[in-house]
Design an enzyme around this catalytic site. Structure first.
Site, PDB file in Angstrom:
ATOM      1  N   TYR A 139     -18.103  50.004  -6.162  1.00  0.00           N
ATOM      2  CA  TYR A 139     -17.937  48.624  -5.693  1.00  0.00           C
ATOM      3  C   TYR A 139     -18.733  47.636  -6.522  1.00  0.00           C
ATOM      4  O   TYR A 139     -18.345  46.474  -6.633  1.00  0.00           O
ATOM      5  CB  TYR A 139     -18.234  48.476  -4.197  1.00  0.00           C
ATOM      6  N   GLU A 145     -10.170  18.294  -8.122  1.00  0.00           N
ATOM      7  CA  GLU A 145     -10.508  19.707  -8.025  1.00  0.00           C
ATOM      8  C   GLU A 145     -10.509  20.378  -9.397  1.00  0.00           C
ATOM      9  O   GLU A 145     -11.185  21.390  -9.599  1.00  0.00           O
ATOM     10  CB  GLU A 145      -9.509  20.450  -7.126  1.00  0.00           C
ATOM     11  N   VAL A 181      -4.616  29.416  -4.477  1.00  0.00           N
ATOM     12  CA  VAL A 181      -5.337  30.624  -4.070  1.00  0.00           C
ATOM     13  C   VAL A 181      -4.387  31.818  -4.062  1.00  0.00           C
ATOM     14  O   VAL A 181      -4.810  32.954  -4.304  1.00  0.00           O
ATOM     15  CB  VAL A 181      -6.043  30.459  -2.700  1.00  0.00           C
ATOM     16  N   GLU A 182      -3.115  31.585  -3.809  1.00  0.00           N
ATOM     17  CA  GLU A 182      -2.127  32.664  -3.818  1.00  0.00           C
ATOM     18  C   GLU A 182      -2.075  33.342  -5.194  1.00  0.00           C
ATOM     19  O   GLU A 182      -2.002  34.570  -5.288  1.00  0.00           O
ATOM     20  CB  GLU A 182      -0.735  32.125  -3.451  1.00  0.00           C
ATOM     21  N   LYS A 214     -11.110  29.793   0.936  1.00  0.00           N
ATOM     22  CA  LYS A 214     -11.616  28.610   0.243  1.00  0.00           C
ATOM     23  C   LYS A 214     -12.379  27.794   1.298  1.00  0.00           C
ATOM     24  O   LYS A 214     -11.784  27.008   2.038  1.00  0.00           O
ATOM     25  CB  LYS A 214     -10.441  27.834  -0.353  1.00  0.00           C
TER      26      LYS A 214
END
Length: 123
Positions: free
Chosen positions: A53, A21, A72-73, A98
């Protein structure tokens, strides 16, 4: 209080804990809700009065594309910090997915809420 949202913002980045990864770019997807009082921009009809935005998306795209986090945290937390500190967002809910990370699922990820709803009543 109102909500400005961005749905399914897809960005390619290096994310993951496995060696393979760390050598590829993967897509992550964001769904973001941000507290904002839309009464002023609705009255003025001026972009300068909004929580823009497009500006938010451009800032997150630049950050995420250049990041190399394992979790991801961590990525979610850093993005929340940017929104709160740079855009003055008092409360947000951020979902970071993900896609395809777990066989048999469409996506995995985290949902975080940061800040306090401005009127104190909660969402």
């Amino acid at each position: 209080m109102d909500v400005v949202f961005i749905e399914d913002l897809r960005i390619e980045t290096v994310i993951g804990i496995y060696d393979w990864e760390r050598k590829i770019r993967q897509t992550v997807a964001f769904d973001i809700e941000m507290a904002f009082d839309n009464a002023v921009p609705a009255a003025s009809d001026a972009i300068a009065d909004t929580l823009d935005y497009k500006a938010v998306a451009k800032r997150l795209i630049a950050f995420v594309e250049s990041s190399h986090f394992e979790l991801v945290e961590t990525l979610a937390e850093r993005c929340a910090q940017i929104l709160r500190e740079e855009f003055g967002v008092p409360w947000l809910r951020l979902k970071l997915s993900k896609p395809g990370a777990v066989t048999g699922s469409r996506a995995v990820g985290v949902i975080i809420e940061r800040g306090v709803w401005p009127d104190g009543a909660g969402r």
